[in-house]
Design a protein around this motif. Structure first.
Motif, PDB file in Angstrom:
ATOM      1  N   UNK A  29      67.838  -8.730   5.338  1.00  0.00           N
ATOM      2  CA  UNK A  29      66.484  -9.043   4.918  1.00  0.00           C
ATOM      3  C   UNK A  29      65.883  -7.850   4.178  1.00  0.00           C
ATOM      4  N   UNK A  30      65.168  -8.056   3.073  1.00  0.00           N
ATOM      5  CA  UNK A  30      64.517  -6.938   2.381  1.00  0.00           C
ATOM      6  C   UNK A  30      63.636  -6.147   3.328  1.00  0.00           C
ATOM      7  N   UNK A  31      63.520  -4.846   3.087  1.00  0.00           N
ATOM      8  CA  UNK A  31      62.785  -3.978   4.003  1.00  0.00           C
ATOM      9  C   UNK A  31      61.353  -4.440   4.225  1.00  0.00           C
ATOM     10  N   UNK A  32      60.701  -4.958   3.200  1.00  0.00           N
ATOM     11  CA  UNK A  32      59.309  -5.361   3.349  1.00  0.00           C
ATOM     12  C   UNK A  32      59.178  -6.495   4.368  1.00  0.00           C
ATOM     13  N   UNK A  33      60.230  -7.327   4.518  1.00  0.00           N
ATOM     14  CA  UNK A  33      60.188  -8.418   5.483  1.00  0.00           C
ATOM     15  C   UNK A  33      60.553  -7.958   6.885  1.00  0.00           C
ATOM     16  N   UNK A  34      61.146  -6.767   7.005  1.00  0.00           N
ATOM     17  CA  UNK A  34      61.527  -6.263   8.318  1.00  0.00           C
ATOM     18  C   UNK A  34      60.338  -5.680   9.072  1.00  0.00           C
ATOM     19  N   UNK A  35      59.206  -5.584   8.411  1.00  0.00           N
ATOM     20  CA  UNK A  35      58.053  -4.968   9.045  1.00  0.00           C
ATOM     21  C   UNK A  35      57.221  -5.977   9.839  1.00  0.00           C
ATOM     22  N   UNK A  36      57.831  -7.010  10.307  1.00  0.00           N
ATOM     23  CA  UNK A  36      57.153  -7.931  11.200  1.00  0.00           C
ATOM     24  C   UNK A  36      56.823  -7.189  12.488  1.00  0.00           C
ATOM     25  N   UNK A  37      55.644  -7.430  13.025  1.00  0.00           N
ATOM     26  CA  UNK A  37      55.292  -6.771  14.278  1.00  0.00           C
ATOM     27  C   UNK A  37      56.125  -7.350  15.410  1.00  0.00           C
ATOM     28  N   UNK A  38      56.199  -6.605  16.501  1.00  0.00           N
ATOM     29  CA  UNK A  38      56.973  -7.064  17.658  1.00  0.00           C
ATOM     30  C   UNK A  38      56.458  -8.399  18.168  1.00  0.00           C
ATOM     31  N   UNK A  39      55.155  -8.664  17.979  1.00  0.00           N
ATOM     32  CA  UNK A  39      54.575  -9.917  18.458  1.00  0.00           C
ATOM     33  C   UNK A  39      55.115 -11.128  17.714  1.00  0.00           C
ATOM     34  N   UNK A  40      55.649 -10.918  16.528  1.00  0.00           N
ATOM     35  CA  UNK A  40      56.137 -12.038  15.716  1.00  0.00           C
ATOM     36  C   UNK A  40      57.653 -12.141  15.678  1.00  0.00           C
ATOM     37  N   UNK A  41      58.333 -11.364  16.498  1.00  0.00           N
ATOM     38  CA  UNK A  41      59.795 -11.413  16.518  1.00  0.00           C
ATOM     39  C   UNK A  41      60.299 -11.784  17.905  1.00  0.00           C
ATOM     40  N   UNK A  42      61.192 -12.744  17.938  1.00  0.00           N
ATOM     41  CA  UNK A  42      61.880 -13.154  19.161  1.00  0.00           C
ATOM     42  C   UNK A  42      63.296 -12.619  19.065  1.00  0.00           C
ATOM     43  N   UNK A  43      63.800 -12.045  20.133  1.00  0.00           N
ATOM     44  CA  UNK A  43      65.137 -11.438  20.095  1.00  0.00           C
ATOM     45  C   UNK A  43      66.008 -12.066  21.178  1.00  0.00           C
ATOM     46  N   UNK A  44      67.215 -12.464  20.778  1.00  0.00           N
ATOM     47  CA  UNK A  44      68.204 -12.992  21.729  1.00  0.00           C
ATOM     48  C   UNK A  44      69.459 -12.151  21.611  1.00  0.00           C
TER      49      UNK A  44
END
Length: 282
Positions: A29-44
C-alpha cells in the motif's frame, strides 16, 4: 580529483534516492494510505485479533449508509501482511486486497465493488462476508473459529468481585458464589455446556486474550472489585490480574469480557438454582 569525487558522491546519492522512491512505490500500500490510525485498523495474526470491534462498527455504518473506511491487515504464517481495505461511500462498498508484500502471494492489487457486508455468527465460527461482489471469490473476508473441540485442551479459572470471593474453575469443575452476607455457596461438579464453552472461547478470542495486556491492580477505591483470570489452551497458559479502577483500553476490554462471561453464567441451569445475593450479583 576533488571534482571527480564530488560527482561520484552526487551520483551515488541520486541512486540511493531512486532506490528509496522505488521501494515506496512498490512496497504494498502507498505510504500515504499506511497512515491509518490504530482505531481504523483491524489486525489478525494467526488467530489473534486486535480491534475487531472496529469491523463491527464498520458493518453498522454501512447498514446505516454512513461513509466509512477501515483496513483489515492479516498476517501469513511467514509473517507477511496482506491488506484488505474496505471503503464505503455513496452507497458503494469498494474492497481492495493487496498481496504485494506477501512473498508467496500473487503480488497484486485486486479490487471488487460489493453491495454490503454481513456478520454471520454460528456456534463454532463467526464469518465476516461481503455480499453482492463483482468478484465472488473475494466475498470471504474473515472467519474466526471458536470450537473448543478443535483444541487439545481448553479451560479457565476466573476469580472476581470484592476480595475475589467468586470463582469459576472449569479445570477443577468448581463454582463458588459470594452471597455477600459473609457466606459463600460452592458447587463441586460444575460444568458449562459445550455451547456455553464455545461462547466463552469466542469472547476470549474477540478480546485478544493471547495478546499482551497492560493491566494494573492499583485501586484507590475501597472496597473494590478485582479480577484474576487464568486460561489454559493446549500446552500454553495465560494469566491476568486487574481491578475495576483500571480504565485503560485493556482494562475496559477485560472487564467487559468478565461481564460477558457472567451473562452466560447467570443463564446456566446450575447457577440459577443458587441462592440470590444482595445488591449487584457479580
Amino acid at each position: 580529483m576533488a571534482k571527480l569525487d564530488r560527482k561520484v558522491f552526487i551520483f551515488i546519492f541520486i541512486l540511493i534516492l531512486c532506490a528509496i522512491f522505488s521501494s515506496c512505490q512498490t512496497a504494498g500500500i502507498p505510504l500515504k494510505d499506511k497512515r491509518l490510525t490504530a482505531n481504523n485498523e483491524i489486525v489478525e495474526t494467526h488467530g489473534q485479533l486486535q480491534n475487531i470491534v472496529r469491523l463491527d462498527a464498520f458493518i453498522n455504518n454501512v447498514k446505516n449508509e454512513m461513509k466509512d473506511k477501515v483496513r483489515l491487515t492479516r498476517y501469513t504464517t511467514e509473517g507477511d501482511p496482506i491488506y484488505h481495505d474496505l471503503d464505503y461511500a455513496d452507497s458503494k462498498l469498494t474492497f481492495t486486497m493487496d498481496t504485494r508484500e506477501d512473498e508467496f502471494g500473487q503480488g497484486a492489487v485486486t479490487k471488487s465493488i460489493c453491495k454490503g457486508i454481513q456478520k454471520q455468527e454460528l456456534e463454532t465460527e463467526t464469518n465476516y462476508i461481503l455480499t453482492g461482489c463483482e468478484n465472488e471469490s473475494m466475498k470471504g473476508l474473515l472467519t474466526i473459529f471458536h470450537d473448543v473441540d478443535k483444541e487439545d485442551n481448553f479451560a479457565f479459572e476466573l476469580k472476581y468481585g470484592v476480595g475475589k470471593k467468586n470463582e469459576i474453575n472449569t479445570k477443577e469443575e468448581r463454582l463458588i458464589k459470594d452471597l455477600q452476607n459473609g457466606e459463600t455457596v460452592a458447587v463441586s461438579d460444575f460444568q458449562f455446556s459445550k455451547k456455553e464453552m464455545n461462547q466463552i472461547y469466542k469472547l476470549l478470542k474477540l478480546s485478544n486474550y493471547l495478546g499482551d495486556k497492560n493491566l494494573t491492580t492499583k485501586c484507590n477505591k475501597k472496597p473494590n472489585k478485582s479480577y484474576e483470570l487464568n486460561v489454559w489452551i493446549n500446552s500454553g497458559e495465560r494469566h491476568f490480574e486487574w481491578t475495576e479502577c483500571d480504565h485503560s483500553p485493556d482494562g475496559k476490554e477485560m472487564t467487559k469480557l468478565v461481564h460477558d462471561i457472567l451473562t452466560i453464567l447467570k443463564k446456566n441451569p446450575t447457577y440459577e438454582t443458587l441462592p440470590k445475593v444482595k445488591g449487584n450479583d457479580e
